[in-house]
Structures are given as C-alpha cells and as structure tokens.
Design an enzyme around this catalytic site. Structure first.
Site, PDB file in Angstrom:
ATOM      1  N   ARG A 110      30.523  49.530  32.634  1.00 43.05           N
ATOM      2  CA  ARG A 110      29.768  50.563  32.917  1.00 43.05           C
ATOM      3  C   ARG A 110      29.506  51.234  31.332  1.00 43.05           C
ATOM      4  O   ARG A 110      28.259  52.087  31.420  1.00 43.05           O
ATOM      5  CB  ARG A 110      30.736  51.911  33.584  1.00 43.05           C
ATOM      6  CG  ARG A 110      29.656  53.093  33.821  1.00 43.05           C
ATOM      7  CD  ARG A 110      30.429  53.994  34.921  1.00 43.05           C
ATOM      8  NE  ARG A 110      29.526  55.077  34.906  1.00 43.05           N
ATOM      9  CZ  ARG A 110      28.625  55.064  35.698  1.00 43.05           C
ATOM     10  NH1 ARG A 110      28.096  53.950  36.579  1.00 43.05           N
ATOM     11  NH2 ARG A 110      27.709  56.267  36.169  1.00 43.05           N
ATOM     12  N   ASP A 132      34.732  51.227  37.292  1.00 43.93           N
ATOM     13  CA  ASP A 132      35.813  51.613  38.728  1.00 43.93           C
ATOM     14  C   ASP A 132      34.859  51.775  40.028  1.00 43.93           C
ATOM     15  O   ASP A 132      33.906  52.436  39.765  1.00 43.93           O
ATOM     16  CB  ASP A 132      36.643  52.578  38.139  1.00 43.93           C
ATOM     17  CG  ASP A 132      37.706  52.485  37.147  1.00 43.93           C
ATOM     18  OD1 ASP A 132      38.013  51.247  37.373  1.00 43.93           O
ATOM     19  OD2 ASP A 132      38.073  53.111  36.475  1.00 43.93           O
ATOM     20  N   ASP A 188      40.473  62.074  35.158  1.00 45.31           N
ATOM     21  CA  ASP A 188      41.141  60.793  34.789  1.00 45.31           C
ATOM     22  C   ASP A 188      42.755  61.072  35.055  1.00 45.31           C
ATOM     23  O   ASP A 188      43.497  60.206  35.139  1.00 45.31           O
ATOM     24  CB  ASP A 188      40.828  60.462  33.347  1.00 45.31           C
ATOM     25  CG  ASP A 188      39.487  59.685  33.754  1.00 45.31           C
ATOM     26  OD1 ASP A 188      39.014  59.283  34.535  1.00 45.31           O
ATOM     27  OD2 ASP A 188      38.891  59.481  32.396  1.00 45.31           O
ATOM     28  N   MET A 214      35.258  65.405  41.838  1.00 43.25           N
ATOM     29  CA  MET A 214      34.122  64.802  41.268  1.00 43.25           C
ATOM     30  C   MET A 214      33.793  63.301  41.697  1.00 43.25           C
ATOM     31  O   MET A 214      32.765  62.820  41.550  1.00 43.25           O
ATOM     32  CB  MET A 214      34.498  64.823  39.582  1.00 43.25           C
ATOM     33  CG  MET A 214      34.365  66.246  39.122  1.00 43.25           C
ATOM     34  SD  MET A 214      34.706  66.368  37.317  1.00 43.25           S
ATOM     35  CE  MET A 214      33.289  65.649  36.790  1.00 43.25           C
TER      36      MET A 214
END
Length: 437
Positions: free
Chosen positions: A98, A122, A320, A342
C-alpha cells in the site's frame, strides 16, 4: 516455505526494550527522496517487510541506494526509469504494498507524471484513495484509471497551488498532496489535513530540503511552492504503535519492562489511554517504565457508565492500537466497549480470542464489548493465523499470556510491521520460536 511462531505462554518478562523506527513515517519520508536529485540520508529506518519492499521498488525505479549501517540509508534519485513505472513488472511489484501510493505525489511534483497499480496492504475494510486523487486534481493534474489494468495515472502540464478542503483527514492522502504541492507554483492551503507526528516529521524533513510549509502540527497547512529541493539528513521517530504494543504485552504478562527512548512528546494520548485500563506507566526522562502488576482495573466514566475507547484521527487515539487495547481488556477488571470507527473489518479477529476463552461480544463490525477476567481465568493456548499486522501482534500478546503452547501461522503479516519481534522478545525472557512449516 511458511514460518510460524511457537509460543509457550505464561512467562514473565523483564528488561529494556528498544522500539524500532516508525513504519508509517518511514514509508512517507522514503518516498519523499524522489523530490530531489540530491542525496537524502535517512536514519532509524525499520528493516521490516513493507519498508524493505518499498526500498527495493525505488531501487528498481532507478534510485541509487547506499546502506550506511543498519537502518541507515542514503538515497539519490537523480535518474528515474519511467519505462519501469509503466511496465507489467511494476504493476506486479507495486500492487503488493500500500505504501507505493505515496510515490505519486513526489513524482507528480517533480516530473509532472506518476503511475501506480491498485496498492495492496492489510484487508481491514475500505481504504479509499479519493483524497489523494482529488488533491492532485485540485493542483491541476489529470487523473486516469484504467479499470481493465487496475492502473492509475496522474499527469499535469503544470501544478498550481490552490485552497483545498480535504474530504477526510487521510494521513497518506495528506502526505501525497504535500509532496506534490511543495514544487507547485504559488500557494497551496490544505485544510482538514492530517496532523500526526509522522506528517509533522515529513514536513520538517521537506523544510530542511528547502520547502516552505507553515502550520506544521495543525490541520491547516500553508505551502509556498519552490522550484527545486536539496538533499538533507533525517532521523525517523520511534514507532508509537510498537511502543503501545509493548505496554499491552507488559500488562498481559504481568511483566516489568522499560521501553527506551520513546519520544514522549510524540505519543499523544497513547499513555493516558492505557492508564484508563488501570495500567501503571511511569516516565523516566525519555524512557517509559511499566512495573509488574498482578491486576489492573478499567476506569469507568465519571458518571459511572462503561468506558468506551474509540479511534479517531490524530490527536485522537490511533486505530492501529485498538486491537491491542481490546486484547489487554480481556484480562482487566471491569468491562470495556471498543468502537472501531475507521475500518469495518478490524475487529473480525476476536473470534480467535473467544476460542482462547476471552469474554467478548462482537456487537457489529465496528463495536465489541469486552468483559475482563481480572487475570483470574488465563487465556487458553491455541493454534491460529495472523490476519493482518495489528491483529497479528494482538494475537501474539494473547498467546504470550496464555497457559500452554500456541502456534501462530501466517506470521509474514507480523513481520510486515515488527522487526525481528521474536528475537527482541526472547531478550526479555519470552519463550518464542520461529519454525518453518
């Protein structure tokens, strides 16, 4: 050949832990080297899979890379191979990571063109790229998407600064737009910009290269475009996500750990959020000391209602660490509502914790209620697979606290974000082994 972690849980750890460089910052500042033909030296780079892949892609792209020491690299982007950018090889390489999305901004800023396949990363829900491309279009770029090839391109005759209000405070989107805007003509104002320490670090690095950026640390950035940038030296911050992970590990395993050189001023509300779970944290200069605790009690809200921890853009609590908070709560005294706003798939690993004996009610894709067991009923060892980086480290923490031997497969996902974590945990007394399966 795949690797698996074999973990004998229930071990108490002790010692000093040195956090790696921040993954999310490293991905941004490494892409920023494309903005200049002069050498850029970056220190404290974490040598993890996602970062090493990006470095490999830049080298194939034509960037001259010198490794000075562990985590210390010099990049020189004097020559860029645009044929590679348009090749099937890049379509394959770039789609694996990414972080490659952030080469678009500097390429567009310096060369007025950039190309990228749909990036990987992910599988934690929708991670839209609209903010990136709308920002480029605001600066004057033409955006094209070839659906059959799953390939994006941005091209501009010239870039002109403007005012823009971002639809969302996207960290990578903000970074990409900043890197394009520093070489655009005139003034660019970015409102609702992400303001994470990693964005602040990127801006400071760019300013040391000759960029003109005001409002660093706020959600309104003002950029005066310059014609070119120079080289510089930059040091990456310690990884706040790894620091939070070790706080959770210490609590779950009733261990005494000192996390060294944490850069307290850049941790935001991370320490206070863990303290709300009853975890004792002490500041010793720039080190963080977590003493051994047999029990920790979740604080309720002032009115007595159940504590809710939710994620939000900085300076809110980072998404995270939501998986770490969730697993730590399973052995706390009290109950906790986790609200992951999110990403809609990030809580789907809780079934593995439930198999280990955790008391968790998954309310919907975004919310889970955790009933803590106050260390009275340890988690059970089990065999499981790591679904993504952050869930993977949460499951590793669960296995470290569980009684018996656990196996975690697909640990490539953990290696993407945590450098030699098994070696570094063994130095604290963990019984963890990497085995080929």
């Amino acid at each position: 050949m795949m690797n698996t972690f074999r973990i004998k849980g229930g071990q108490t750890l002790r010692g000093d832990f040195y956090p790696q460089g921040a993954k999310n910052e490293a991905l941004q500042v490494i892409c920023a080297v494309l903005l200049t033909s002069k050498p850029v030296r970056i220190k404290n780079i974490p040598e993890i899979q996602d970062v090493l892949k990006l470095i490999e892609i830049l080298e194939t792209l034509g960037v001259k890379i010198t490794k000075n020491a562990k985590g210390d690299y010099t990049f020189c982007s004097e020559h860029i191979d645009f044929d590679y950018l348009k090749s099937n090889e890049f379509r394959r390489d770039g789609a694996k990571l990414r972080g490659t999305i952030m080469i678009l901004g500097p390429l567009l800023g310096r060369f007025k063109e950039g190309y990228i396949p749909i990036p990987g990363g992910d599988k934690i829900g929708r991670r839209r790229l609209d903010t990136h491309f709308q920002g480029f279009k605001n600066l004057g770029a033409v955006f094209t998407y070839k659906e059959e090839e799953k390939f994006y391109s941005v091209v501009a005759k010239e870039l002109k600064g403007c005012y823009m209000l971002l639809e969302e405070a996207s960290v990578t989107g903000t970074a990409n737009i900043i890197m394009a805007a520093v070489l655009a003509e005139g003034q660019t104002q970015i409102y609702n910009a992400a303001c994470e320490p990693y964005i602040q670090q990127l801006c400071k690095m760019l300013c040391s290269m000759g960029a003109k950026i005001n409002g660093i640390g706020s959600n309104l950035l003002t950029i005066e475009g310059v014609s070119q940038l120079d080289g510089t030296e930059h040091t990456v911050l310690p990884d706040m996500i790894e620091i939070g992970s070790i706080i959770g590990l210490a609590a779950m395993t009733q261990s005494e750990i000192t996390i060294k050189n944490v850069s307290w001023d850049n941790l935001g509300n991370i320490p206070d959020t863990f303290k709300r779970l009853g975890i004792r944290i002490e500041r010793k200069n720039d080190d963080m000391f977590i003493p051994s605790q047999k029990h920790y009690k979740i604080q309720n809200f002032i009115d007595g209602s159940i504590l809710t921890i939710s994620d939000a853009p900085w300076p809110g609590f980072t998404p995270d660490l939501i998986s770490i908070i969730l697993v730590v709560a399973t052995q706390a005294k009290g109950s906790l509502l986790i609200h992951q706003k999110m990403f809609e798939s990030r809580l789907f690993f809780v079934d593995k914790l439930i198999d280990m004996g955790a008391q968790i009610i998954l309310c919907d894709p975004h919310r889970a209620t955790v009933i803590g067991m106050n260390q009275e009923v340890p988690l059970r060892a089990t065999n499981m697979a790591s679904p993504d980086i952050r869930a993977g480290i949460a499951l590793l923490i669960a296995a470290m606290s569980a009684k018996g031997e656990s196996l975690i497969s697909n640990i490539y996902q953990i290696d993407r974000g945590y450098e030699n974590i098994d070696v570094r945990l063994r130095a604290l007394g963990a019984d963890i082994e990497r085995i080929a399966t």
